[in-house]
Design an enzyme around this catalytic site. Structure first.
Site, PDB file in Angstrom:
ATOM      1  N   LYS A  82       0.914  -1.134  -0.015  1.00 35.80           N
ATOM      2  CA  LYS A  82       0.118  -0.057   0.055  1.00 35.80           C
ATOM      3  C   LYS A  82       0.808   1.148   0.070  1.00 35.80           C
ATOM      4  O   LYS A  82       1.950   1.211   0.586  1.00 35.80           O
ATOM      5  CB  LYS A  82      -0.984  -0.010   1.338  1.00 35.80           C
ATOM      6  CG  LYS A  82      -1.942   0.904   1.364  1.00 35.80           C
ATOM      7  CD  LYS A  82      -2.776   0.879   2.430  1.00 35.80           C
ATOM      8  CE  LYS A  82      -3.888   2.088   2.658  1.00 35.80           C
ATOM      9  NZ  LYS A  82      -4.607   1.638   3.799  1.00 35.80           N
ATOM     10  N   SER A 157      -9.314   2.284   3.573  1.00 40.77           N
ATOM     11  CA  SER A 157      -8.381   2.755   2.668  1.00 40.77           C
ATOM     12  C   SER A 157      -7.479   1.900   1.724  1.00 40.77           C
ATOM     13  O   SER A 157      -6.780   2.261   0.971  1.00 40.77           O
ATOM     14  CB  SER A 157      -7.574   3.950   3.403  1.00 40.77           C
ATOM     15  OG  SER A 157      -6.941   2.962   4.465  1.00 40.77           O
ATOM     16  N   SER A 181      -9.906  -0.609   7.425  1.00 41.51           N
ATOM     17  CA  SER A 181      -9.214  -0.451   6.024  1.00 41.51           C
ATOM     18  C   SER A 181      -8.588  -1.658   5.617  1.00 41.51           C
ATOM     19  O   SER A 181      -8.259  -1.797   4.504  1.00 41.51           O
ATOM     20  CB  SER A 181      -8.141   0.747   6.201  1.00 41.51           C
ATOM     21  OG  SER A 181      -8.734   1.924   6.571  1.00 41.51           O
TER      22      SER A 181
END
Length: 474
Positions: A82, A157, A181
């Site tokens: 990420k 996210s 997330s």
């Protein structure tokens, strides 16, 4: 497995095949890069292509193996990171245009652990601005789509992570979770994950050295973790990511497998609060997961959880207060109008605490966590929805602040509340609703990820995995 395209192999099978010499790390990496080239343009899940570096790393991995070198648990296995995690030489932008040149001087703790295990990093995945929306879009890299349906969100996210691994780009994706997330993208994309106990996986970004540390409760509520297409791969990713890193003062050297529990293990199947607006078909699938556990030998009882509403409110008040005091000024300076709409929606559900209120809330957290831990003594496994509604549209949280508040308070109340507790929670898909995935959440006691993943695996064994149906669409 031989007839199955390499990019569809599990991480466990990929590592085994490379170790046995049935396929090289270079072959595997090329297969995943080809899949990324084919699938990513429609998704925008991977926003930094590290293909050239990955091929070099794969060739080096093969040379290392040819010399008889020791092989890590993920030797030659392609993974994604990420974009809010430091990868040496790459920008940790966190989805914010102003941070596009925030170059990492070194690897984060998780990146380092993945490399030590032999993983090949093929790309960085998208996140919303400041990683603080449940929907993945930002002005720097744009919108990430859900591979099941571009009209619905891929979550956030860690939306880029969830979308990419569901589509077959990388065998394991890294993500992180402060309010859902990891679990929300797993739900939206039909994959598995675990939000580990706080302190299980070390967390540190060298770019933090340029500024202040994160607020206290943000540190206690945030976890790093793996997203994957099977529970076995999640377990492998957890093992690799959990290795010690002295840069994280909160890391705990807890064993990955605890004492065997006496059976039958009691499961608390969460009663739905009366004020929650639910979709009957979603709840039916959650009940199906309860049936799968019962059929697997668990003692499933439908019971009320220890003040889920108060626990959620405590999470919302603490995280919103810390943002308001220490982070909101920068968010307003650098964030987009869409981001501010979403932020106002979160704040709409929160009470911004004064100094005394904040200190009392932190103290209250100990009591709330104690109540949950005592509950978990009686019910070592808790089964809940992740969302009581189907996956919403890709931009539902910017329709209005009121809509954002509804999403967090009504739809995913069972999800975000768990972060304030720091307890492990997994997600596993249980079925499809209108050809889109629905998953469930399994919660356990501190450092009992093994118990949580065992229950997730029991559901998976009955329900199966679902990405194969996605891939069959072409």
């Amino acid at each position: 497995m031989a007839k199955t395209p390499i990019w569809q192999w599990s991480a466990v099978d990929t590592a085994k095949a490379i170790r046995k010499g049935k396929v090289s790390a270079e072959e595997v990496t090329k297969a995943h890069l080809a899949r990324m080239k084919a699938a990513n343009p429609a998704l925008n899940a991977v926003v930094v292509d590290l293909g050239a570096e990955a091929l070099k790393a794969a060739k080096d991995a093969d040379k290392h193996q040819a010399k008889g070198g020791e092989l890590g648990a993920l030797h030659g296995v392609p993974v994604t990171i990420k974009i809010n995690l430091d990868v040496k030489g790459q920008a940790n932008s966190n989805g914010v245009p102003a941070f596009k040149d925030n170059i990492a001087p070194d690897d984060s703790a998780v990146t380092s652990n993945l490399r030590k295990a032999g993983a090949i990093i093929i790309g960085l995945t998208n996140t919303p601005e400041f990683s603080m929306r449940a929907f993945t879009e930002n002005p720097l890299h744009g919108l990430t789509r859900n591979p099941w349906d571009p009209a619905i969100t891929c979550g956030g996210s860690s939306g880029g992570a969830g979308s990419s691994v569901a589509a077959g780009i990388g065998a394991i994706a890294h993500g992180n979770d402060i309010g859902g997330s990891l679990r929300w993208p797993a739900f939206c994309n039909g994959i598995a994950t675990i939000k580990p106990t706080q302190g299980r996986i070390p967390a540190f970004n060298p770019t933090q050295m340029k500024g202040d540390e994160r607020p206290l409760m943000a540190q206690f509520m945030s976890s790093q973790g793996p997203l994957a297409r099977s529970v076995a791969d999640v377990r492998l990713g957890l093992e690799v990511m959990s290795q010690r890193d002295p840069r994280d003062p909160w890391w705990v050297p807890a064993p990955l497998v605890g004492p065997k529990l006496k059976g039958p293990i009691k499961v608390a199947f969460a009663k739905i609060p009366a004020d929650m607006k639910t979709d009957k078909k979603v709840i039916s699938l959650v009940r199906k997961a309860a049936d799968h556990l019962a059929d697997s030998g668990y003692d499933v009882q439908e019971v009320e959880l220890p003040d889920i509403n108060g626990t959620w409110k405590l999470w919302c008040d603490l995280i919103s207060t810390e943002m308001a005091v220490l982070q909101e000024a920068a968010m307003r300076q650098y964030g987009s109008a869409d981001f501010m709409t979403a932020l106002e929606g979160i704040k709409l559900a929160a009470t911004i605490l004064d100094q005394e209120g904040y200190m009392k809330a932190i103290a209250q957290r100990s009591r709330v966590l104690r109540n949950w831990l005592m509950f978990l003594e009686d019910y070592p496994v808790i089964l809940t929805p992740i969302s009581v509604q189907p996956t919403p549209s890709y931009n539902a949280d910017i329709e209005s602040p009121e809509r954002t508040r509804e999403l967090f308070w009504n739809d995913v109340r069972f999800m975000s509340a768990i972060n304030v507790l720091g307890l492990p929670a997994a997600v596993v898909p249980v079925g499809l609703l209108d050809d889109k995935p629905i998953g469930v959440q399994i919660i356990g006691s501190r450092y009992r990820e093994d118990v949580v993943l065992d229950a997730a695996a029991a559901i998976e064994k009955k329900a199966g995995t679902f990405v194969e149906q996605l891939w069959a669409r072409g």
